[in-house]
Design a protein around this motif. Sequence first.
Motif, mmCIF file in Angstrom:
data_model
loop_
_atom_site.group_PDB
_atom_site.id
_atom_site.type_symbol
_atom_site.label_atom_id
_atom_site.label_comp_id
_atom_site.label_asym_id
_atom_site.label_seq_id
_atom_site.Cartn_x
_atom_site.Cartn_y
_atom_site.Cartn_z
ATOM 1 N N MET A 1 -74.727 50.179 109.923
ATOM 2 C CA MET A 1 -73.402 49.692 109.555
ATOM 3 C C MET A 1 -72.699 48.893 110.360
ATOM 4 O O MET A 1 -72.855 49.227 111.589
ATOM 5 N N ALA A 2 -72.540 47.626 110.557
ATOM 6 C CA ALA A 2 -71.813 47.074 111.471
ATOM 7 C C ALA A 2 -70.249 47.237 111.671
ATOM 8 O O ALA A 2 -69.493 47.287 110.676
ATOM 9 N N LEU A 3 -69.524 47.418 112.715
ATOM 10 C CA LEU A 3 -68.554 47.454 112.968
ATOM 11 C C LEU A 3 -67.720 46.509 113.840
ATOM 12 O O LEU A 3 -68.431 45.824 114.642
ATOM 13 N N VAL A 4 -66.424 46.252 113.336
ATOM 14 C CA VAL A 4 -65.582 45.439 113.952
ATOM 15 C C VAL A 4 -64.478 45.858 114.777
ATOM 16 O O VAL A 4 -63.709 46.969 114.217
ATOM 17 N N LEU A 5 -64.391 45.699 115.955
ATOM 18 C CA LEU A 5 -63.282 46.098 116.780
ATOM 19 C C LEU A 5 -62.039 45.473 116.095
ATOM 20 O O LEU A 5 -61.863 44.295 116.048
ATOM 21 N N ILE A 6 -61.052 46.372 115.877
ATOM 22 C CA ILE A 6 -59.736 46.054 115.413
ATOM 23 C C ILE A 6 -58.642 46.643 115.996
ATOM 24 O O ILE A 6 -57.530 45.836 115.818
ATOM 25 N N ALA A 7 -58.712 47.682 116.985
ATOM 26 C CA ALA A 7 -57.547 48.041 117.715
ATOM 27 C C ALA A 7 -57.928 49.025 118.910
ATOM 28 O O ALA A 7 -59.252 49.207 118.818
ATOM 29 N N GLU A 8 -57.334 49.088 119.815
ATOM 30 C CA GLU A 8 -57.381 49.914 121.105
ATOM 31 C C GLU A 8 -56.100 50.634 121.480
ATOM 32 O O GLU A 8 -54.880 49.746 121.384
ATOM 33 N N LEU A 9 -56.247 51.926 121.440
ATOM 34 C CA LEU A 9 -55.141 52.610 121.840
ATOM 35 C C LEU A 9 -54.840 52.500 123.205
ATOM 36 O O LEU A 9 -55.711 52.525 124.176
ATOM 37 N N GLY A 10 -53.338 52.414 123.444
ATOM 38 C CA GLY A 10 -53.049 52.406 124.904
ATOM 39 C C GLY A 10 -52.496 53.679 125.498
ATOM 40 O O GLY A 10 -52.865 54.644 125.012
ATOM 41 N N ARG A 11 -51.417 53.364 126.112
ATOM 42 C CA ARG A 11 -50.995 54.494 127.067
ATOM 43 C C ARG A 11 -50.161 55.484 126.087
ATOM 44 O O ARG A 11 -49.647 54.868 125.043
ATOM 45 N N PRO A 12 -49.698 56.657 126.477
ATOM 46 C CA PRO A 12 -49.059 57.483 125.560
ATOM 47 C C PRO A 12 -47.406 56.939 125.692
ATOM 48 O O PRO A 12 -47.052 56.034 126.769
ATOM 49 N N HIS A 13 -46.534 57.176 124.565
ATOM 50 C CA HIS A 13 -45.272 56.588 124.438
ATOM 51 C C HIS A 13 -44.360 57.781 124.216
ATOM 52 O O HIS A 13 -44.301 58.144 123.018
ATOM 53 N N GLY A 14 -43.840 58.469 125.165
ATOM 54 C CA GLY A 14 -42.996 59.544 125.261
ATOM 55 C C GLY A 14 -43.765 60.843 125.195
ATOM 56 O O GLY A 14 -44.824 60.689 125.787
ATOM 57 N N VAL A 15 -43.186 62.000 124.765
ATOM 58 C CA VAL A 15 -43.970 63.262 125.037
ATOM 59 C C VAL A 15 -44.371 63.878 123.620
ATOM 60 O O VAL A 15 -44.967 65.201 123.716
ATOM 61 N N ARG A 16 -44.013 63.205 122.343
ATOM 62 C CA ARG A 16 -44.513 63.841 121.348
ATOM 63 C C ARG A 16 -45.916 63.336 120.772
ATOM 64 O O ARG A 16 -46.023 63.423 119.572
ATOM 65 N N VAL B 1 -63.431 49.076 112.232
ATOM 66 C CA VAL B 1 -63.449 49.249 110.867
ATOM 67 C C VAL B 1 -64.899 48.661 110.404
ATOM 68 O O VAL B 1 -65.570 47.744 111.149
ATOM 69 N N GLU B 2 -65.427 49.357 109.207
ATOM 70 C CA GLU B 2 -66.710 49.017 108.918
ATOM 71 C C GLU B 2 -66.435 47.393 108.289
ATOM 72 O O GLU B 2 -65.739 46.949 107.771
ATOM 73 N N LEU C 1 -64.621 36.806 114.710
ATOM 74 C CA LEU C 1 -65.392 36.573 115.773
ATOM 75 C C LEU C 1 -66.565 37.303 115.919
ATOM 76 O O LEU C 1 -67.689 37.079 116.995
ATOM 77 N N ALA C 2 -66.605 38.411 115.559
ATOM 78 C CA ALA C 2 -67.749 39.540 115.656
ATOM 79 C C ALA C 2 -68.913 38.985 114.909
ATOM 80 O O ALA C 2 -70.232 39.263 115.296
ATOM 81 N N ASP C 3 -68.718 38.134 113.806
ATOM 82 C CA ASP C 3 -69.954 37.396 113.357
ATOM 83 C C ASP C 3 -70.770 36.292 114.271
ATOM 84 O O ASP C 3 -71.713 35.984 113.893
ATOM 85 N N LEU C 4 -69.965 35.903 115.316
ATOM 86 C CA LEU C 4 -70.485 34.886 116.437
ATOM 87 C C LEU C 4 -71.586 35.476 117.090
ATOM 88 O O LEU C 4 -72.580 34.878 117.416
ATOM 89 N N VAL C 5 -71.376 37.177 117.382
ATOM 90 C CA VAL C 5 -72.468 37.518 118.377
ATOM 91 C C VAL C 5 -73.767 37.531 117.867
ATOM 92 O O VAL C 5 -74.101 37.928 116.631
ATOM 93 N N GLY C 6 -74.683 36.958 118.482
ATOM 94 C CA GLY C 6 -76.154 37.037 118.011
ATOM 95 C C GLY C 6 -76.676 35.532 117.500
ATOM 96 O O GLY C 6 -77.751 35.340 117.391
ATOM 97 N N LEU C 7 -75.705 34.777 117.327
ATOM 98 C CA LEU C 7 -76.095 33.537 116.844
ATOM 99 C C LEU C 7 -76.641 32.690 118.076
ATOM 100 O O LEU C 7 -76.077 32.774 119.055
ATOM 101 N N ARG C 8 -77.670 31.764 117.453
ATOM 102 C CA ARG C 8 -78.028 30.849 118.509
ATOM 103 C C ARG C 8 -77.328 29.961 119.047
ATOM 104 O O ARG C 8 -76.515 29.181 118.039
ATOM 105 N N ALA C 9 -77.134 29.506 120.195
ATOM 106 C CA ALA C 9 -76.459 28.283 120.721
ATOM 107 C C ALA C 9 -77.076 27.297 120.945
ATOM 108 O O ALA C 9 -78.185 27.343 121.951
ATOM 109 N N LEU D 1 -73.744 36.206 123.188
ATOM 110 C CA LEU D 1 -73.670 37.711 123.690
ATOM 111 C C LEU D 1 -72.390 38.227 123.205
ATOM 112 O O LEU D 1 -72.403 39.593 123.029
ATOM 113 N N ALA D 2 -71.376 37.574 123.470
ATOM 114 C CA ALA D 2 -69.895 38.216 123.171
ATOM 115 C C ALA D 2 -68.924 37.081 122.861
ATOM 116 O O ALA D 2 -69.234 35.936 123.394
#
Length: 161
Positions: free
Chosen positions: A1-16, A74-75, A89-97, A109-110
């Motif tokens: 299953m190919a995965l595509v990076l879609i988000a990254e969690l950052g620092r906490p925001h508040g105490v809840r 996400v898948e 952009l994820a579809d570019l990885v592995g293409l011949r240049a 490569l990336a």
Amino acid sequence: MALVLIAELGRPHGVRGLMRVRAFSEAAVTAYNPLVDAQGRAFVLLPRGQDVVAVEGVADRDAAARLTGTKLYVERERLPAAAEDEFYLADLVGLRAEGAQGTAYGNVLAVEDHGGGPFLILSGPPERLVPFTRIAVPVVDIAGGRVVVEPPAEVLGEEQG
């Protein structure tokens, strides 16, 4: 299953348990729930303001802090088909240049962007960084498994007169 990076969690925001999120798609926070991390753990993000989310099951700052830096994917098959002359952009990885005359530059490569615009990392040898612009990459042929690159002289190590 190919995965595509879609988000990254950052620092906490508040105490809840709220967290900052860096979304790579406007729809990332809601349209593709649940998202998964590299280990396959599922995460449901609930928007709580611009670039702030609640993560289902995370109720305090300490739990949120442990998730800082978690990359969420996400898948690939859940994403809509790209429009004509568009691609993921994820579809570019592995293409011949290759150059316009067939010069081999390795494989993609990336695709990275550190604030100055995206660039392709080509395997080489030597490994090269090529700006991902229409001038430096005039052809993207996903079906043909290649990109045509015209690297600037400084990428090739040529002296400029």
